[in-house]
Design a protein around this motif. Structure first.
Motif, PDB file in Angstrom:
ATOM      1  N   ASP A   5       0.811  -1.221   0.000  1.00  0.00           N
ATOM      2  CA  ASP A   5       0.000   0.000   0.000  1.00  0.00           C
ATOM      3  C   ASP A   5       0.847   1.275   0.000  1.00  0.00           C
ATOM      4  OD1 ASP A   5       0.950  -0.574   2.559  1.00  0.00           O
ATOM      5  OD2 ASP A   5      -0.768   0.354   3.548  1.00  0.00           O
ATOM      6  N   TRP A   6       2.163   1.134  -0.085  1.00  0.00           N
ATOM      7  CA  TRP A   6       3.066   2.290  -0.047  1.00  0.00           C
ATOM      8  C   TRP A   6       3.322   2.777  -1.478  1.00  0.00           C
ATOM      9  CZ3 TRP A   6       8.949   2.539   0.294  1.00  0.00           C
ATOM     10  CH2 TRP A   6       9.373   3.784   0.797  1.00  0.00           C
ATOM     11  N   PRO A   7       2.902   3.974  -1.820  1.00  0.00           N
ATOM     12  CA  PRO A   7       3.050   4.473  -3.198  1.00  0.00           C
ATOM     13  C   PRO A   7       4.493   4.458  -3.716  1.00  0.00           C
ATOM     14  CG  PRO A   7       1.558   5.884  -1.972  1.00  0.00           C
ATOM     15  CD  PRO A   7       2.167   4.926  -0.984  1.00  0.00           C
ATOM     16  N   LYS A   8       5.449   4.725  -2.852  1.00  0.00           N
ATOM     17  CA  LYS A   8       6.836   4.780  -3.319  1.00  0.00           C
ATOM     18  C   LYS A   8       7.310   3.417  -3.822  1.00  0.00           C
ATOM     19  CE  LYS A   8      10.998   7.239  -2.350  1.00  0.00           C
ATOM     20  NZ  LYS A   8      11.589   8.194  -1.444  1.00  0.00           N
ATOM     21  N   ALA A   9       6.762   2.336  -3.274  1.00  0.00           N
ATOM     22  CA  ALA A   9       7.119   1.003  -3.769  1.00  0.00           C
ATOM     23  C   ALA A   9       6.789   0.898  -5.253  1.00  0.00           C
ATOM     24  CB  ALA A   9       6.370  -0.069  -2.976  1.00  0.00           C
ATOM     25  N   HIS A  10       5.651   1.424  -5.624  1.00  0.00           N
ATOM     26  CA  HIS A  10       5.209   1.336  -7.016  1.00  0.00           C
ATOM     27  C   HIS A  10       5.954   2.324  -7.915  1.00  0.00           C
ATOM     28  CE1 HIS A  10       2.285  -1.460  -5.579  1.00  0.00           C
ATOM     29  NE2 HIS A  10       1.961  -0.597  -4.643  1.00  0.00           N
ATOM     30  N   SER A  11       6.321   3.470  -7.366  1.00  0.00           N
ATOM     31  CA  SER A  11       7.099   4.409  -8.188  1.00  0.00           C
ATOM     32  C   SER A  11       8.511   3.870  -8.431  1.00  0.00           C
ATOM     33  CB  SER A  11       7.136   5.797  -7.552  1.00  0.00           C
ATOM     34  OG  SER A  11       7.879   5.813  -6.356  1.00  0.00           O
ATOM     35  N   TYR A  66      10.750   1.117 -16.421  1.00  0.00           N
ATOM     36  CA  TYR A  66      10.982   2.075 -17.504  1.00  0.00           C
ATOM     37  C   TYR A  66      12.436   1.995 -17.977  1.00  0.00           C
ATOM     38  CZ  TYR A  66      10.584   6.280 -20.289  1.00  0.00           C
ATOM     39  OH  TYR A  66      10.571   7.164 -21.340  1.00  0.00           O
ATOM     40  N   GLY A  67      13.354   1.947 -17.012  1.00  0.00           N
ATOM     41  CA  GLY A  67      14.774   1.846 -17.362  1.00  0.00           C
ATOM     42  C   GLY A  67      15.100   0.582 -18.137  1.00  0.00           C
ATOM     43  N   LEU A  68      14.334  -0.478 -17.894  1.00  0.00           N
ATOM     44  CA  LEU A  68      14.527  -1.741 -18.618  1.00  0.00           C
ATOM     45  C   LEU A  68      13.812  -1.753 -19.964  1.00  0.00           C
ATOM     46  CD1 LEU A  68      14.111  -4.175 -15.599  1.00  0.00           C
ATOM     47  CD2 LEU A  68      16.213  -3.802 -16.927  1.00  0.00           C
ATOM     48  N   TYR A  90       7.921  -0.476 -20.950  1.00  0.00           N
ATOM     49  CA  TYR A  90       7.124   0.731 -20.798  1.00  0.00           C
ATOM     50  C   TYR A  90       5.674   0.472 -20.388  1.00  0.00           C
ATOM     51  CZ  TYR A  90      11.253   2.419 -23.177  1.00  0.00           C
ATOM     52  OH  TYR A  90      12.556   2.682 -23.514  1.00  0.00           O
ATOM     53  N   VAL A  91       5.059  -0.542 -20.947  1.00  0.00           N
ATOM     54  CA  VAL A  91       3.663  -0.833 -20.601  1.00  0.00           C
ATOM     55  C   VAL A  91       3.576  -1.247 -19.135  1.00  0.00           C
ATOM     56  CG1 VAL A  91       1.697  -2.361 -21.074  1.00  0.00           C
ATOM     57  CG2 VAL A  91       3.029  -1.414 -22.976  1.00  0.00           C
ATOM     58  N   GLU A  92       4.495  -2.112 -18.705  1.00  0.00           N
ATOM     59  CA  GLU A  92       4.513  -2.523 -17.299  1.00  0.00           C
ATOM     60  C   GLU A  92       4.814  -1.342 -16.382  1.00  0.00           C
ATOM     61  OE1 GLU A  92       6.423  -6.598 -16.542  1.00  0.00           O
ATOM     62  OE2 GLU A  92       7.146  -5.983 -18.532  1.00  0.00           O
ATOM     63  N   SER A  93       5.685  -0.462 -16.840  1.00  0.00           N
ATOM     64  CA  SER A  93       6.017   0.724 -16.066  1.00  0.00           C
ATOM     65  C   SER A  93       4.773   1.597 -15.849  1.00  0.00           C
ATOM     66  CB  SER A  93       7.113   1.523 -16.761  1.00  0.00           C
ATOM     67  OG  SER A  93       7.365   2.732 -16.081  1.00  0.00           O
ATOM     68  N   ALA A  94       4.011   1.779 -16.908  1.00  0.00           N
ATOM     69  CA  ALA A  94       2.794   2.581 -16.816  1.00  0.00           C
ATOM     70  C   ALA A  94       1.799   1.934 -15.858  1.00  0.00           C
ATOM     71  CB  ALA A  94       2.163   2.761 -18.185  1.00  0.00           C
ATOM     72  N   ARG A  95       1.684   0.620 -15.911  1.00  0.00           N
ATOM     73  CA  ARG A  95       0.779  -0.077 -14.987  1.00  0.00           C
ATOM     74  C   ARG A  95       1.240   0.067 -13.553  1.00  0.00           C
ATOM     75  NH1 ARG A  95       0.677  -5.186 -18.581  1.00  0.00           N
ATOM     76  NH2 ARG A  95      -0.777  -4.526 -20.194  1.00  0.00           N
ATOM     77  N   ALA A  96       2.541  -0.035 -13.335  1.00  0.00           N
ATOM     78  CA  ALA A  96       3.081   0.098 -11.970  1.00  0.00           C
ATOM     79  C   ALA A  96       2.837   1.507 -11.448  1.00  0.00           C
ATOM     80  CB  ALA A  96       4.570  -0.228 -11.951  1.00  0.00           C
ATOM     81  N   SER A  97       2.887   2.486 -12.328  1.00  0.00           N
ATOM     82  CA  SER A  97       2.628   3.878 -11.923  1.00  0.00           C
ATOM     83  C   SER A  97       1.197   4.082 -11.465  1.00  0.00           C
ATOM     84  CB  SER A  97       2.910   4.838 -13.085  1.00  0.00           C
ATOM     85  OG  SER A  97       4.260   4.812 -13.421  1.00  0.00           O
ATOM     86  N   GLU A  98       0.298   3.292 -12.017  1.00  0.00           N
ATOM     87  CA  GLU A  98      -1.113   3.417 -11.693  1.00  0.00           C
ATOM     88  C   GLU A  98      -1.476   2.724 -10.375  1.00  0.00           C
ATOM     89  OE1 GLU A  98      -2.940   1.790 -15.154  1.00  0.00           O
ATOM     90  OE2 GLU A  98      -2.323   3.468 -16.412  1.00  0.00           O
TER      91      GLU A  98
END
Length: 92
Positions: free
Chosen positions: A65-71, A78-80, A83-91
């Motif tokens: 539940d900690w937002p920073k974990a997902h950021s 994103y660095g890897l 991009y699609v997974e990165s966008a999902r993780a951001s959400e």
């Protein structure tokens, strides 16, 4: 002490040193989501996205539940170039 040294090194832009300090601190507190998050950030700053993601995944498992974990996860993905997974993780 290692955590404070890691934080100081990170703030000074010495990311290799910061990662080493956070690793030492994790030897003392292996389940610390904060230390794992900090090391993930240090690894990402070095462009070492695979270990950054591994740490971020552990953080997300420990503290979902900690937002920073997902950021942290989003940044590593994103660095890897995932991009699609990165966008999902951001959400998350």
């Amino acid at each position: 002490m290692a955590k404070q040294q890691g934080n100081a090194a990170f703030k000074a832009g010495r990311f290799h040193e910061a990662a080493a300090h956070f690793t030492r601190a994790l030897d003392e507190e292996p389940g610390s989501y904060l230390l794992l998050s900090n090391r993930s950030g240090a690894y990402a700053s070095l462009g070492a996205y695979a270990p950054a993601l591994a740490d971020a995944d552990r953080v997300a498992a420990l503290k979902p539940d900690w937002p920073k974990a997902h950021s942290r996860r989003a940044a590593a993905l994103y660095g890897l170039g995932r991009y699609v997974e990165s966008a999902r993780a951001s959400e998350s």
